[in-house]
Write a protein that holds these residues in place. Structure first.
Motif, mmCIF file in Angstrom:
data_model
loop_
_atom_site.group_PDB
_atom_site.id
_atom_site.type_symbol
_atom_site.label_atom_id
_atom_site.label_comp_id
_atom_site.label_asym_id
_atom_site.label_seq_id
_atom_site.Cartn_x
_atom_site.Cartn_y
_atom_site.Cartn_z
ATOM 1 N N PHE A 130 0.882 -1.347 -0.043
ATOM 2 C CA PHE A 130 0.068 -0.116 0.011
ATOM 3 C C PHE A 130 1.025 1.239 -0.059
ATOM 4 O O PHE A 130 1.919 1.361 0.536
ATOM 5 N N GLY A 131 0.271 2.351 -0.598
ATOM 6 C CA GLY A 131 0.932 3.490 -0.571
ATOM 7 C C GLY A 131 0.677 4.414 0.441
ATOM 8 O O GLY A 131 1.158 5.677 0.658
ATOM 9 N N HIS A 132 -0.340 4.191 1.238
ATOM 10 C CA HIS A 132 -0.734 5.016 2.296
ATOM 11 C C HIS A 132 -1.457 4.199 3.410
ATOM 12 O O HIS A 132 -1.465 2.776 3.194
ATOM 13 N N GLN A 133 -1.518 4.749 4.700
ATOM 14 C CA GLN A 133 -2.285 3.943 5.656
ATOM 15 C C GLN A 133 -3.786 3.630 5.146
ATOM 16 O O GLN A 133 -4.523 4.519 4.990
ATOM 17 N N VAL A 134 -4.057 2.191 5.291
ATOM 18 C CA VAL A 134 -5.515 1.779 4.997
ATOM 19 C C VAL A 134 -6.348 1.650 6.191
ATOM 20 O O VAL A 134 -5.722 1.217 7.208
ATOM 21 N N LEU A 153 1.945 -3.142 4.933
ATOM 22 C CA LEU A 153 1.165 -1.933 5.287
ATOM 23 C C LEU A 153 2.005 -0.800 5.500
ATOM 24 O O LEU A 153 3.200 -0.923 6.116
ATOM 25 N N ASN A 154 1.427 0.444 5.175
ATOM 26 C CA ASN A 154 2.177 1.603 5.408
ATOM 27 C C ASN A 154 1.629 2.199 6.747
ATOM 28 O O ASN A 154 0.374 2.434 7.165
ATOM 29 N N ALA A 170 -4.413 -8.847 8.319
ATOM 30 C CA ALA A 170 -3.672 -9.002 7.626
ATOM 31 C C ALA A 170 -3.072 -10.382 7.997
ATOM 32 O O ALA A 170 -2.779 -11.420 7.161
ATOM 33 N N LYS A 171 -2.540 -10.646 9.290
ATOM 34 C CA LYS A 171 -2.180 -11.910 9.707
ATOM 35 C C LYS A 171 -3.150 -13.072 9.511
ATOM 36 O O LYS A 171 -2.809 -14.069 8.892
ATOM 37 N N ASP A 172 -4.355 -12.764 9.807
ATOM 38 C CA ASP A 172 -5.710 -13.455 9.432
ATOM 39 C C ASP A 172 -5.651 -14.055 8.238
ATOM 40 O O ASP A 172 -5.591 -15.209 7.838
ATOM 41 N N LEU A 187 4.113 -10.875 5.744
ATOM 42 C CA LEU A 187 3.472 -9.513 6.315
ATOM 43 C C LEU A 187 4.766 -8.488 6.649
ATOM 44 O O LEU A 187 5.550 -8.802 7.542
ATOM 45 N N ARG A 188 4.612 -7.353 5.929
ATOM 46 C CA ARG A 188 5.695 -6.222 6.229
ATOM 47 C C ARG A 188 4.964 -4.894 6.766
ATOM 48 O O ARG A 188 4.009 -4.688 6.140
#
Length: 209
Positions: A130-134, A153-154, A170-172, A187-188
């Motif tokens: 992602f390019g920003h926080q979702v 994830l940002n 995301a982990k799920d 996951l980063r």
């Protein structure tokens, strides 16, 4: 022969330059990556006129700003798309119509409406950065993607409850991917310093913890 072309496009003599640029790309059989570093915001129609009707099948990776989406429409075999300016909404439309083999997205900044279109446009998505926080509601829409194996994830330098919820989601997703046989789900977190988007440091998390 070069495998990467990196260009900045301006409106200077575009009537001559853009058709020549298209012919140059068509003449590079080993071209794998096309990077549009910059393009004037008023060039959308000019790019459409230059690229319309041309197919650049050899390109697998495209990096471009949102308003250069007409270039993407000429690359039906692309696998990886990075949006380097804008939210990426016009690129999603181009992908949905033409680019059926996309597996990786980077730099997109979806809200809920765009994410609905994105998951339909890229059903074989394997990796998204992602390019920003979702927000959690937007991120939750990734649950329908069956091939997803990597998420970046940002996030802000200081974690918040909303960020922690996104991490949990995301982990799920990635645990379920592992249950389906996906190898090495990843996951980063990209921690972005204030006022410096695209910079910062990256932390990789264990999705099983």
């Amino acid at each position: 022969m070069s495998s990467t072309a990196s260009v900045a496009l301006t409106r200077c003599q575009y009537i001559t330059v853009l058709p020549a640029f298209v012919q140059c790309l068509l003449a590079l059989p080993n071209l794998n990556t096309l990077q549009i570093l910059r393009a004037h915001t008023q060039m959308t129609t000019h790019l459409k006129n230059a690229f319309e009707g041309h197919v650049i099948r050899q390109v697998r990776t495209v990096v471009l700003p949102n308003y250069a989406h007409n270039i993407l429409r000429s690359c039906p075999e692309v696998r990886s798309v990075m949006c380097n300016y804008g939210d990426g909404g016009k690129l999603v439309t181009a992908i949905q119509k033409v680019c059926k083999k996309v597996e990786r997205l980077e730099g997109f900044k979806p809200d809920e409406n765009m994410m609905k279109r994105l998951v339909k446009a890229v059903p074989n998505l394997q990796e998204i950065r992602f390019g920003h926080q979702v927000d959690p509601k937007t991120l939750a829409m990734l649950s329908t993607l069956k091939h997803l194996r990597a998420i970046e994830l940002n996030v802000p330098a200081t974690r918040t409850p909303e960020v922690d919820k996104c991490i949990g989601l995301a982990k799920d997703f990635l645990r379920k991917a592992k249950d389906r046989g996906v190898q090495k789900p990843c996951l980063r977190l990209r921690y972005a310093p204030p006022y410096k988007p695209g910079q910062g440091w990256v932390e990789e998390l264990d999705v099983m913890v």
